[in-house]
Scaffold this motif. Sequence first.
Motif, PDB file in Angstrom:
ATOM      1  N   THR A   9      61.755  -7.796  25.839  1.00  0.00           N
ATOM      2  CA  THR A   9      63.112  -8.860  25.354  1.00  0.00           C
ATOM      3  C   THR A   9      63.818  -9.222  26.589  1.00  0.00           C
ATOM      4  N   LEU A  10      63.764 -10.528  26.548  1.00  0.00           N
ATOM      5  CA  LEU A  10      64.201 -11.381  27.675  1.00  0.00           C
ATOM      6  C   LEU A  10      65.413 -12.159  27.559  1.00  0.00           C
ATOM      7  N   GLU A  11      66.233 -12.554  28.632  1.00  0.00           N
ATOM      8  CA  GLU A  11      67.285 -13.203  28.433  1.00  0.00           C
ATOM      9  C   GLU A  11      67.069 -14.943  28.659  1.00  0.00           C
ATOM     10  N   GLY A  23      64.252 -14.744  31.564  1.00  0.00           N
ATOM     11  CA  GLY A  23      64.070 -13.583  32.580  1.00  0.00           C
ATOM     12  C   GLY A  23      64.355 -12.288  32.393  1.00  0.00           C
ATOM     13  N   ASP A  24      64.090 -11.423  33.191  1.00  0.00           N
ATOM     14  CA  ASP A  24      64.357 -10.046  32.991  1.00  0.00           C
ATOM     15  C   ASP A  24      65.395  -9.721  34.403  1.00  0.00           C
ATOM     16  N   ILE A  43      72.518 -20.151  25.928  1.00  0.00           N
ATOM     17  CA  ILE A  43      71.948 -19.622  27.221  1.00  0.00           C
ATOM     18  C   ILE A  43      72.816 -18.165  27.226  1.00  0.00           C
ATOM     19  N   GLY A  44      71.949 -17.030  27.759  1.00  0.00           N
ATOM     20  CA  GLY A  44      72.376 -15.888  28.074  1.00  0.00           C
ATOM     21  C   GLY A  44      71.991 -15.061  26.657  1.00  0.00           C
ATOM     22  N   ASP A  45      71.326 -15.641  25.579  1.00  0.00           N
ATOM     23  CA  ASP A  45      70.948 -14.873  24.321  1.00  0.00           C
ATOM     24  C   ASP A  45      69.649 -13.973  24.934  1.00  0.00           C
ATOM     25  N   LYS A  46      69.465 -13.013  24.301  1.00  0.00           N
ATOM     26  CA  LYS A  46      68.325 -11.966  24.315  1.00  0.00           C
ATOM     27  C   LYS A  46      67.237 -12.456  23.311  1.00  0.00           C
ATOM     28  N   ILE A  47      66.034 -12.610  23.532  1.00  0.00           N
ATOM     29  CA  ILE A  47      65.111 -12.953  22.621  1.00  0.00           C
ATOM     30  C   ILE A  47      63.785 -12.053  22.946  1.00  0.00           C
ATOM     31  N   GLU A  48      63.190 -11.832  21.930  1.00  0.00           N
ATOM     32  CA  GLU A  48      61.686 -10.801  21.963  1.00  0.00           C
ATOM     33  C   GLU A  48      60.753 -11.976  21.921  1.00  0.00           C
ATOM     34  N   VAL A  49      59.695 -11.504  22.889  1.00  0.00           N
ATOM     35  CA  VAL A  49      58.717 -12.473  22.991  1.00  0.00           C
ATOM     36  C   VAL A  49      57.450 -11.787  23.462  1.00  0.00           C
ATOM     37  N   PHE A  50      56.378 -12.147  22.941  1.00  0.00           N
ATOM     38  CA  PHE A  50      55.013 -11.599  23.708  1.00  0.00           C
ATOM     39  C   PHE A  50      54.667 -12.425  24.696  1.00  0.00           C
ATOM     40  N   VAL A  51      54.204 -11.781  25.763  1.00  0.00           N
ATOM     41  CA  VAL A  51      53.653 -12.298  27.233  1.00  0.00           C
ATOM     42  C   VAL A  51      52.327 -12.089  27.303  1.00  0.00           C
ATOM     43  N   TYR A  52      51.568 -13.331  27.756  1.00  0.00           N
ATOM     44  CA  TYR A  52      50.211 -13.343  28.120  1.00  0.00           C
ATOM     45  C   TYR A  52      49.760 -14.480  29.004  1.00  0.00           C
ATOM     46  N   THR A  64      55.285 -15.891  18.606  1.00  0.00           N
ATOM     47  CA  THR A  64      54.010 -15.627  17.570  1.00  0.00           C
ATOM     48  C   THR A  64      53.735 -14.119  17.763  1.00  0.00           C
ATOM     49  N   GLU A  65      53.589 -13.357  16.718  1.00  0.00           N
ATOM     50  CA  GLU A  65      53.020 -12.119  16.727  1.00  0.00           C
ATOM     51  C   GLU A  65      51.770 -11.962  16.682  1.00  0.00           C
ATOM     52  N   PRO A  66      51.004 -11.346  17.794  1.00  0.00           N
ATOM     53  CA  PRO A  66      49.730 -11.319  17.657  1.00  0.00           C
ATOM     54  C   PRO A  66      49.131 -10.331  16.928  1.00  0.00           C
ATOM     55  N   PHE A  67      47.773 -10.297  16.522  1.00  0.00           N
ATOM     56  CA  PHE A  67      47.248  -9.192  15.886  1.00  0.00           C
ATOM     57  C   PHE A  67      46.971  -7.940  16.331  1.00  0.00           C
ATOM     58  N   ILE A  68      46.967  -7.899  17.746  1.00  0.00           N
ATOM     59  CA  ILE A  68      46.776  -6.734  18.484  1.00  0.00           C
ATOM     60  C   ILE A  68      47.578  -6.918  20.049  1.00  0.00           C
TER      61      ILE A  68
END
Length: 279
Positions: A9-11, A23-24, A43-52, A64-68
């Motif tokens: 969960t990043l800003e 950013g964190d 700007i300043g909102d929090k958003i949940e993302v997958f990082v790779y 996008t939500e990965p399968f694993i």
Amino acid sequence: MIQIGEFNTLEILRDTEPGLFLGDADNNEVLLPNRYVPEHFEIGDKIEVFVYLDNDERIIATTTEPFIINGEFAVLRCNEVSNFGAFLDFGLVKELFCPFKEQAFPMKKGGWYLVRCYLDDVTERLVASSKTNQFLDNKELTVAQFDQVDIIVSHPSDLGMNVIVNNIHTGLIYKDSIFQDLSVGDKLKGIVKKVRPGNKLDIGLGEIGYRNIEPNADKIMQELTDNNGFLAVTDKSSPEKIKDLLQMSKKTFKKAIGTLYRQKLVELKPDGIYLKKQD
């Protein structure tokens, strides 16, 4: 710290031509490309993302939500096999790499395999392994008899079906405790029936002893309701017939109908069970 291979969960820090920079709290940043940018944001909102790491080994974020994710098990399809290993579909643009040395059996294009995803310490890339037992350990158990657990069906054996317990232990469901079709990768709830010497775990798919009566009594009531108040099965019926009709053992069935009879919910007759009309 931004965790690769996990949800973060990043800003939202700034909007740029290639996308949003997130950013964190430690001032680490990652790009969320335009294709994943939500329609409405501030700007300043929090958003949940997958990082790779993307195909160019750059750290990247996606909605996008990965399968694993890192540390999890799942059944994935092999999209391609190269000279270096197999590439698995895990729901993102980039595929998940499984080196030959991490394949329990040689993978083939189009095949489905139970794998664990982990983060390579050197490259920080997500990789997969179908040698799942190396990630499991029963030396120090975190479960006890009668505990409810999360299980993943791993692979069959002569004794029954091997399962992964709470993502950290191995367990076994014996053949005579299986009353439904199971496939590798199925995720279910189970119960620790017994802890054997050597910390071997016997797992059941339903609660045991007195705990098993009520759920199965409910199941019989539902079957009676769905079949016009009658089931052509009795305590004299064969275990095979009971299993086919109700997916439970004869012992469990007898306990369940005993409960229903004492509660005056059913009538037991030579030709079967009748749902009792309530006043």
